[in-house]
Design an enzyme around this catalytic site. Structure first.
Site, PDB file in Angstrom:
ATOM      1  N   SER A  66       0.826  -1.214   0.000  1.00  0.00           N
ATOM      2  CA  SER A  66       0.000   0.000   0.000  1.00  0.00           C
ATOM      3  C   SER A  66       0.859   1.262   0.000  1.00  0.00           C
ATOM      4  O   SER A  66       2.015   1.260   0.424  1.00  0.00           O
ATOM      5  CB  SER A  66      -0.908   0.022   1.231  1.00  0.00           C
ATOM      6  OG  SER A  66      -1.664  -1.160   1.318  1.00  0.00           O
TER       7      SER A  66
HETATM    8  N1  SAH Z   1      -1.065  -4.796   3.995  1.00  0.00           N
HETATM    9  C1  SAH Z   1      -0.323  -5.132   2.791  1.00  0.00           C
HETATM   10  C2  SAH Z   1      -1.123  -4.743   1.570  1.00  0.00           C
HETATM   11  C3  SAH Z   1      -1.169  -5.883   0.644  1.00  0.00           C
HETATM   12  S1  SAH Z   1      -2.342  -5.792  -0.667  1.00  0.00           S
HETATM   13  C4  SAH Z   1       1.059  -4.531   2.810  1.00  0.00           C
HETATM   14  O1  SAH Z   1       1.376  -3.759   3.736  1.00  0.00           O
HETATM   15  O2  SAH Z   1       1.867  -4.837   1.947  1.00  0.00           O
HETATM   16  C5  SAH Z   1      -3.665  -6.779  -0.019  1.00  0.00           C
HETATM   17  C6  SAH Z   1      -3.333  -8.201   0.330  1.00  0.00           C
HETATM   18  O3  SAH Z   1      -4.571  -8.791   0.747  1.00  0.00           O
HETATM   19  C7  SAH Z   1      -2.820  -9.058  -0.798  1.00  0.00           C
HETATM   20  O4  SAH Z   1      -1.614  -9.662  -0.426  1.00  0.00           O
HETATM   21  C8  SAH Z   1      -3.908 -10.103  -1.008  1.00  0.00           C
HETATM   22  O5  SAH Z   1      -3.427 -11.385  -1.380  1.00  0.00           O
HETATM   23  C9  SAH Z   1      -4.545 -10.135   0.354  1.00  0.00           C
HETATM   24  N2  SAH Z   1      -5.921 -10.671   0.385  1.00  0.00           N
HETATM   25  C10 SAH Z   1      -6.920 -10.481  -0.498  1.00  0.00           C
HETATM   26  N3  SAH Z   1      -8.039 -11.146  -0.111  1.00  0.00           N
HETATM   27  C11 SAH Z   1      -7.723 -11.765   1.060  1.00  0.00           C
HETATM   28  C12 SAH Z   1      -8.429 -12.613   1.961  1.00  0.00           C
HETATM   29  N4  SAH Z   1      -9.700 -12.977   1.741  1.00  0.00           N
HETATM   30  N5  SAH Z   1      -7.782 -13.051   3.064  1.00  0.00           N
HETATM   31  C13 SAH Z   1      -6.497 -12.722   3.311  1.00  0.00           C
HETATM   32  N6  SAH Z   1      -5.775 -11.934   2.507  1.00  0.00           N
HETATM   33  C14 SAH Z   1      -6.372 -11.459   1.391  1.00  0.00           C
END
Ligand code: SAH
Length: 230
Positions: free
Chosen positions: A80
């Site tokens: 993000s």
């Molecule tokens: N907080 C992260 C942002 C990653 S983007 C950071 O600091 O880098 C969002 C993430 O959510 C992705 O890795 C994606 O695989 C995950 N995601 C999407 N749907 C999900 C679900 N149902 N359960 C767990 N993770 C999920």
């Protein structure tokens, strides 16, 4: 004549990941991003100053790690934008939390920021390969983050209730199971909406079990998806 030492730019703090470059990002967050106001919580700004974001992206992108922008982390996912991480963290910290749950570990950066603030962090990721990389980073940085490979839409009930829950992927509606795992006075921050339009919502759980909800502003997140991948 003594040989001249040839220091790498990194070693003398002139590199694209130096403290000076990180400080510049912190100043930008203080001023505010195009889509929102400035970050005022000094503890949050200090966490951004301290946590090495360049270790949460591929080496090829390290030079861009302290730009205020989301970056690809593989598997179609992104780390993000720092302003969004800082804003969500600031909202969570206002609730003076101890135990927090994050849905969507991704690179692990948001979880690392929460851990740097001294919180007890639980995080759930559906893509196994991303989680393995994030765990390596937590270990390398000596951070005690508890993580789980699962579909985060069920939360992590074994450790509930949480003082705060952060969802870092967007769903069309708030997930009921997560609201249930929130303690009284707890805060849930989550992007809600589709691919083209999302709002960051804050929900606070009242003592009577009801919830107060408000909209913090527009955001862009990858979608919250069902099931798990290896
Ligand atoms: N907080 C992260 C942002 C990653 S983007 C950071 O600091 O880098 C969002 C993430 O959510 C992705 O890795 C994606 O695989 C995950 N995601 C999407 N749907 C999900 C679900 N149902 N359960 C767990 N993770 C999920």
């Amino acid at each position: 004549m003594a040989p001249r030492l040839r220091l790498q730019p990194e070693a003398v703090g002139l590199g694209m990941t130096s403290q000076r470059v990180r400080d510049r990002l912190v100043e930008r967050l203080r001023e505010g991003a195009a889509n929102g106001g400035g970050i005022v919580d000094e503890n949050v700004l200090n966490a951004v100053r301290t946590v090495p974001r360049h270790l949460f992206v591929d080496e090829a992108l390290a030079s861009r790690a302290y730009e205020d922008t989301a970056l690809p982390i593989g598997h179609g996912q992104t780390i993000s934008q720092p302003w969004v991480v800082a804003r969500m963290t600031e909202v969570v910290m206002a609730a003076q939390p101890g135990r927090v749950l994050e849905i969507g570990t991704g690179s692990g950066y948001q979880a690392a920021i929460l851990a740097a603030l001294g919180l007890e962090v639980y995080t759930v990721e559906r893509i196994g390969e991303l989680l393995r990389q994030a765990r390596k980073r937590f270990r390398a940085l000596g951070m005690n983050v508890r993580s789980r490979h699962d579909d985060g839409r069920v939360g992590w009930p074994e450790h509930a209730p949480y003082d705060a829950i952060l969802v870092t992927a967007a769903a069309p509606a708030l997930v009921e199971a997560l609201i249930e795992q929130l303690g009284v006075g707890g805060v849930l921050v989550a992007p809600v909406g589709g691919a083209s339009s999302q709002s960051l919502l804050r929900l606070v759980k009242r003592a009577d079990g009801g919830v107060d909800e408000d909209v913090l502003g527009p955001v862009v997140f990858v979608p919250l998806l069902a099931g798990t991948l290896d």
